[in-house]
Write a protein that holds these residues in place. Structure first.
Motif, PDB file in Angstrom:
ATOM      1  N   PRO A 238       1.223  10.890  10.549  1.00 15.65           N
ATOM      2  CA  PRO A 238       0.077  10.723   9.641  1.00 15.65           C
ATOM      3  C   PRO A 238      -1.244  11.220  10.236  1.00 15.65           C
ATOM      4  O   PRO A 238      -2.111  11.671   9.495  1.00 15.65           O
ATOM      5  N   LYS A 239      -1.375  11.150  11.552  1.00 17.23           N
ATOM      6  CA  LYS A 239      -2.646  11.586  12.170  1.00 17.23           C
ATOM      7  C   LYS A 239      -2.848  13.090  12.009  1.00 17.23           C
ATOM      8  O   LYS A 239      -3.963  13.586  12.108  1.00 17.23           O
ATOM      9  N   ASP A 240      -1.767  13.807  11.777  1.00 15.07           N
ATOM     10  CA  ASP A 240      -1.878  15.262  11.587  1.00 15.07           C
ATOM     11  C   ASP A 240      -2.034  15.639  10.117  1.00 15.07           C
ATOM     12  O   ASP A 240      -2.201  16.817   9.794  1.00 15.07           O
ATOM     13  N   PHE A 241      -1.965  14.648   9.209  1.00  9.84           N
ATOM     14  CA  PHE A 241      -2.000  14.948   7.768  1.00  9.84           C
ATOM     15  C   PHE A 241      -2.970  14.023   7.031  1.00  9.84           C
ATOM     16  O   PHE A 241      -2.585  13.319   6.088  1.00  9.84           O
ATOM     17  N   ALA A 242      -4.208  14.050   7.519  1.00  8.20           N
ATOM     18  CA  ALA A 242      -5.286  13.350   6.813  1.00  8.20           C
ATOM     19  C   ALA A 242      -4.967  11.868   6.605  1.00  8.20           C
ATOM     20  O   ALA A 242      -5.333  11.288   5.584  1.00  8.20           O
ATOM     21  N   GLY A 243      -4.272  11.285   7.585  1.00  6.98           N
ATOM     22  CA  GLY A 243      -4.020   9.848   7.524  1.00  6.98           C
ATOM     23  C   GLY A 243      -2.876   9.444   6.620  1.00  6.98           C
ATOM     24  O   GLY A 243      -2.730   8.267   6.291  1.00  6.98           O
ATOM     25  N   THR A 244      -2.049  10.410   6.231  1.00 10.60           N
ATOM     26  CA  THR A 244      -0.940  10.104   5.319  1.00 10.60           C
ATOM     27  C   THR A 244       0.392  10.468   5.964  1.00 10.60           C
ATOM     28  O   THR A 244       0.570  11.601   6.433  1.00 10.60           O
ATOM     29  N   LEU A 245       1.299   9.517   6.002  1.00  9.11           N
ATOM     30  CA  LEU A 245       2.662   9.811   6.448  1.00  9.11           C
ATOM     31  C   LEU A 245       3.293  10.731   5.405  1.00  9.11           C
ATOM     32  O   LEU A 245       3.313  10.411   4.217  1.00  9.11           O
TER      33      LEU A 245
ATOM     34  N   GLY B 217       0.831  -1.201   0.000  1.00 11.93           N
ATOM     35  CA  GLY B 217       0.000   0.000   0.000  1.00 11.93           C
ATOM     36  C   GLY B 217       0.859   1.243   0.000  1.00 11.93           C
ATOM     37  O   GLY B 217       2.089   1.166   0.137  1.00 11.93           O
ATOM     38  N   MET B 218       0.204   2.390  -0.158  1.00 11.06           N
ATOM     39  CA  MET B 218       0.953   3.643  -0.155  1.00 11.06           C
ATOM     40  C   MET B 218       1.496   3.895   1.242  1.00 11.06           C
ATOM     41  O   MET B 218       0.744   3.912   2.212  1.00 11.06           O
ATOM     42  N   HIS B 219       2.810   4.067   1.336  1.00 10.20           N
ATOM     43  CA  HIS B 219       3.443   4.226   2.644  1.00 10.20           C
ATOM     44  C   HIS B 219       3.621   5.683   3.015  1.00 10.20           C
ATOM     45  O   HIS B 219       3.344   6.083   4.134  1.00 10.20           O
ATOM     46  N   HIS B 220       4.137   6.488   2.098  1.00  7.23           N
ATOM     47  CA  HIS B 220       4.246   7.923   2.362  1.00  7.23           C
ATOM     48  C   HIS B 220       4.322   8.717   1.071  1.00  7.23           C
ATOM     49  O   HIS B 220       4.499   8.145  -0.015  1.00  7.23           O
TER      50      HIS B 220
END
Ligand code: CO
Length: 134
Positions: free
Chosen positions: A121-128, A76-79
């Motif tokens: 990721p929790k601060d950026f819409a679930g994305t590292l 999956g997409m990691h970052h």
């Protein structure tokens, strides 16, 4: 503040299969696998006209993507990595805005030999998010 999209990193359970997918099915220019023991990954670079995709597979013990693949066995997409011109100024601004910088908060030299930081990721819409000084 952020500039170009530098790369999207995708963790994959089977590098040969993922490379073939990008090369043969999607018709992209794909590098040979490059071992990066200091980062705990093997990387294949997929060159696109406007950015790169990096396929990541765990290398050695304590790979930073091992847990991710346990939770996402298909990969999956990691970052996602954005370029910045001044990483310390970017970090200070992000902290001021309440974003959490991972690790010590000091930039480390990333896979391209340039200073990088990762954001929670929790601060950026679930994305590292990775920021890289270019
Ligand atoms: Co990256």
């Amino acid at each position: 503040m952020i500039g170009k999209l530098n790369h999207i990193a995708i963790a994959v359970p089977d590098m040969a299969k993922a490379s073939a997918l990008y090369r043969d099915t999607l018709g992209a220019k794909v590098s040979e696998p490059i071992a990066m023991p200091e980062h705990g990954v093997t990387t294949v670079f997929v060159e696109l006209p406007n950015t790169k995709v990096e396929l990541l597979h765990p290398l050695g013990e304590n790979s930073p993507i091992a847990k991710f693949l346990e939770r996402n066995p298909d990969g999956g997409m990691h970052h996602i990595c954005y370029e910045v011109t001044d990483i310390l100024a970017a970090r200070d601004r992000l902290k001021e805005k309440g974003a959490r910088v991972l690790g010590s908060g000091e930039p480390r030299i990333g896979a391209h030999g340039k200073p990088v930081l990762f954001l929670h990721p929790k601060d950026f819409a679930g994305t590292l998010v990775e920021i890289e000084q270019v």
